[in-house]
Each structure stands twice: as C-alpha cells, then as structure tokens.
Design a protein around this motif. Structure first.
Motif, PDB file in Angstrom:
ATOM      1  N   ASP A  60       0.816  -1.222   0.000  1.00 51.01           N
ATOM      2  CA  ASP A  60       0.000   0.000   0.000  1.00 51.01           C
ATOM      3  C   ASP A  60       0.849   1.271   0.000  1.00 51.01           C
ATOM      4  OD1 ASP A  60      -2.477  -1.140   0.007  1.00 51.01           O
ATOM      5  OD2 ASP A  60      -2.859  -0.861   2.146  1.00 51.01           O
ATOM      6  N   LYS A  61       1.850   1.299   0.876  1.00 48.85           N
ATOM      7  CA  LYS A  61       2.649   2.520   1.024  1.00 48.85           C
ATOM      8  C   LYS A  61       3.450   2.816  -0.230  1.00 48.85           C
ATOM      9  CE  LYS A  61       2.876   2.333   6.054  1.00 48.85           C
ATOM     10  NZ  LYS A  61       3.696   2.112   7.256  1.00 48.85           N
ATOM     11  N   ARG A  64       1.098   4.187  -2.811  1.00 49.69           N
ATOM     12  CA  ARG A  64       0.791   5.603  -2.568  1.00 49.69           C
ATOM     13  C   ARG A  64       1.948   6.504  -3.011  1.00 49.69           C
ATOM     14  NH1 ARG A  64      -2.909   8.658   0.577  1.00 49.69           N
ATOM     15  NH2 ARG A  64      -2.129  10.785   0.682  1.00 49.69           N
ATOM     16  N   GLU A  68       1.553   9.274  -5.870  1.00 53.64           N
ATOM     17  CA  GLU A  68       1.712  10.669  -5.442  1.00 53.64           C
ATOM     18  C   GLU A  68       2.847  11.363  -6.179  1.00 53.64           C
ATOM     19  OE1 GLU A  68       1.900  13.019  -1.149  1.00 53.64           O
ATOM     20  OE2 GLU A  68       2.297  10.881  -1.222  1.00 53.64           O
ATOM     21  N   LEU A 109      -5.134   5.609  -0.365  1.00 50.49           N
ATOM     22  CA  LEU A 109      -4.837   6.667  -1.341  1.00 50.49           C
ATOM     23  C   LEU A 109      -5.688   7.909  -1.109  1.00 50.49           C
ATOM     24  CD1 LEU A 109      -4.611   4.388  -4.515  1.00 50.49           C
ATOM     25  CD2 LEU A 109      -2.789   5.049  -2.942  1.00 50.49           C
ATOM     26  N   LEU A 112      -5.417  11.910  -2.536  1.00 50.31           N
ATOM     27  CA  LEU A 112      -4.696  12.049  -3.810  1.00 50.31           C
ATOM     28  C   LEU A 112      -5.670  12.431  -4.919  1.00 50.31           C
ATOM     29  CD1 LEU A 112      -2.166   9.051  -3.708  1.00 50.31           C
ATOM     30  CD2 LEU A 112      -1.932  11.367  -2.794  1.00 50.31           C
TER      31      LEU A 112
END
Length: 411
Positions: A60-61, A64, A68, A109, A112
C-alpha cells in the motif's frame, strides 16, 4: 491468533477455493505485511501438487508513493513483461490458477488526485485485459480472499490498539468464512449445496426482469440479458474444474441487460474506490444508463467512477444476498468489497461476466453485447440491500414470483 485456524484457512482457500490441480502453476498476490499467510498458502499449493508457486508482493505505502510522486504519463506506460508475467503461466500447457489475497487499507490513497488515480487504474486494467479475460471467462481457477493487515484492521476497529484490532479481525474472518467450525470443507459443501438450489430455482423460472424496492427510496427494475443464466457459490472452468471465486461468498448473481435498467437505487454501505470512500450515494438509471447521481461524501469520486469509459455508467451484474448472511450478522462494516458485497444485495458498475450468458465464455465481446451484456474496463460492486428489501421477478411468460421478503430469500 489461532495458528491452527490460519493453516486451516490457507488450506481451504488454496485446495478448495482455488482448487489447485497437480502440475499447475499457482500465482499468489499478497501484501508484504502478511508474509506468514503467504507462506502458508505456498505450502498448501505445493501440497496440492503445484509445479510452481509464484508470489507477487503488494505494498500500500509503495503504491501511494508511486501514485503521489510519479508522473501520470510514466505510471500509465506499462511494460510488456508485466502482462507476459501472467500470460506466460496461463499459456503453459499445464495451465495456471491464481489467488488474490486482499488486505489493503481502504483509505490508502485518500487525498490524492482522484482523476489521476482513475486514469492510471483504467490504463492498467486495459493493458492487462488479455490476462483478465482468463479470469472473467473462468478459463483458469481464481479466488479472492482476505487477511487482516494492520492498516485495514485499524480502520475496521479504530477503538482498539492495532494488535488487538488485527486479532479481532482474524476472528471475524474465521467466523464468516466458516473456519471457526473446525471443518470448513464440510461447512462449505453444505453452503454451496443450498446456494446452488436457489440458483437453480431462479434459472428454472426463466425470468425476464426483477424489481427491487426498499423503504430507503430504492425502486429499481432490472431487465436481464438475453440467454442470461444465474450463477452462485462455485464456478467451473472450461475444463470442468470447480472452484470458489470469492471466499466468503453468499451471492447468487446474473447479467442485467445493459439497456433495460430503470429507476433509482440507494447505497446501503460505503464503497471503497481507488483507496477512497464514497458514502451516502444514489444513482438513477434510464434505459440502462445512469442519468443522475450523488453522494454525501466523495460525490466527485462517484462521478469519476461513472465516467471511466463509455460503459462504466451501466451495470454488468445484479446479485442477491440475504440480510442473514454471516457477514451482515457479524455487524462489522469491513470497508472491503469482498466482505461487504456478501453482506447485502448489490449491483456492479461496468463489465458483466461472460459466464452469465449461456455459452458466453465462447463468444466475442461484440456477440456478448448483442445479448445485452455490458462491456467496460471496470467492474465495481456497490451494496444496495436493506433489511426490508423486497424483490419480485417476472417470468418470460408474464408470471410474477417472489424472490425476497424483508431482506431474506422467499424460498
């Protein structure tokens, strides 16, 4: 967390859900935060006779950070190896099967650019469509299951310390997936048998359309595609291998006619889309197409979803789930479609399943659209079932039948 139940769960989703066959290639997608569960699934895969088990780690990180900080044009520039890394296994003479283990933070997210996320997601789905055709047409066994990654557990049980939240979510998953019975295989055999009986009754009625109403304002008529067939519980590949595509699953589902959906429907649970929550939503259909929509939270995100491509504002699935399903009885809002869609009746914006048309898996997309099946790059399930949902059906010869009364099967 009960290690015995963890291995029981892994064994069940691999050996019964996916139903890995000897010599098949087995592809597993799993979050980096849950290595122990991935390892349990790899063990189960090899025990079932897989010749190769490939694990694709997801993060997930990292997703992101990429979304981003990278330029959209670079994020949408897919490389051929990304598709070939699936097709090379699918085209292997021994074939393949796949398991997707979901555990993402539902708001990973959040904040964003929704437009950018949607365009990148669309580009990725379009690029991977040759692989997705394998799963959408049941040419390979596939299964989606879930495990409680810390960020997801914290969202479901925000009042608990993270470790306790993970522990509690494990317990709920074991309960609703019938692992807590100690014999999930037998429990699922009974569940599949009951669900198939309801599926068979719906098919025997030869329905033209269904009418869904509830006191929250939902009043929706869904015409069914030509030669539509109801499915539920388990599926079969072209080669006759049985598998369970979703663990858990409580639904019996069919293909709407893309031009014969009319009325208004209100969402009954928040919907997670591209890592962000849409809440308090409604849509109105005319001749199959959404002509008006709104939401209390993230209305602009709903608009993005419905404008993904020219057919994302039509539906490809209508599914019936009783309010007494174990997921709904748990009283937990999972913020995860796999679970929440099995707590309530739902519809899906976007593509329909070719297998919901008689002989559909052998048809081209153009032939399927002639039958009324929708085609789109997306398939997004949204929950519409309420405790008082009432559903009637009208057969092709004009008889009216009762399908649901007060949120429950009438037969």
């Amino acid at each position: 967390m009960n290690q015995h139940f963890l291995q029981l769960y892994a064994d069940f989703i691999v050996k019964v859900g996916v139903n890995v066959r000897p010599r098949q290639n087995f592809i597993v997608r799993c979050p980096v935060t849950m290595p122990d569960f991935a390892h349990a699934c790899v063990r189960a895969g090899y025990e079932a006779g897989a010749k190769t088990v490939v694990v694709r780690w997801e993060d997930d990180k990292l997703t992101r950070l990429n979304m981003e900080m990278a330029d959209e044009k670079d994020l949408t520039a897919m490389k051929p190896y990304e598709l070939r890394s699936y097709l090379d296994y699918a085209e292997d003479p021994d074939g393949c099967c796949t398991l997707a283990i979901h555990a993402e933070d539902p708001e990973a997210l959040a904040g964003l650019d929704a437009g950018k996320l949607n365009r990148v997601s669309l580009a990725r789905r379009t690029f991977l469509k040759p692989w997705q055709e394998y799963t959408m047409n049941d040419r390979v066994q596939w299964c989606v299951a879930a495990v409680p990654a810390p960020s997801w557990a914290a969202k479901v049980f925000p009042e608990l310390p993270v470790e306790e939240a993970v522990e509690k979510l494990w317990q709920v998953i074991f309960d609703v997936c019938r692992v807590s019975t100690g014999d999930p295989v037998t429990a699922w055999q009974e569940h599949v048998t009951k669900t198939k009986a309801r599926r068979d009754q719906l098919n025997a009625w030869n329905l033209d359309h269904v009418h869904i109403v509830s006191s929250n304002g939902t009043d929706l008529t869904v015409g069914l595609a030509d030669d539509a067939t109801w499915e539920g519980a388990s599926s079969k590949t072209d080669g006759g291998i049985e598998f369970i595509a979703n663990v858990p699953t409580e639904e019996v589902f069919c293909a709407p006619h893309r031009e014969r959906v009319n009325g208004t429907v209100y969402g009954t649970k928040p919907y997670v889309y591209n890592g962000q929550l849409i809440e308090g939503w409604h849509v109105t259909f005319k001749d199959g197409k959404v002509v008006e929509h709104g939401a209390e939270k993230n209305a602009s995100l709903l608009a993005e979803l419905l404008s993904t491509d020219e057919n994302s504002n039509r539906i490809g699935e209508v599914a019936f789930v009783p309010a007494s399903s174990p997921i709904n009885r748990s009283g937990v809002l999972f913020f995860n479609t796999l679970f929440d869609e099995n707590a309530a009746c739902h519809i899906a914006f976007g593509a329909g399943y070719p297998t919901n048309i008689k002989g559909g898996s052998a048809m081209t997309r153009a032939q399927l659209m002639e039958k009324g099946l929708n085609d789109s790059a997306i398939h997004e399930d949204v929950m519409i079932g309420a405790p008082d949902t009432h559903i009637t059906g009208t057969t092709k010869d004009g008889q009216e039948v009762t399908i649901f009364v007060n949120g429950e099967w009438a037969f």
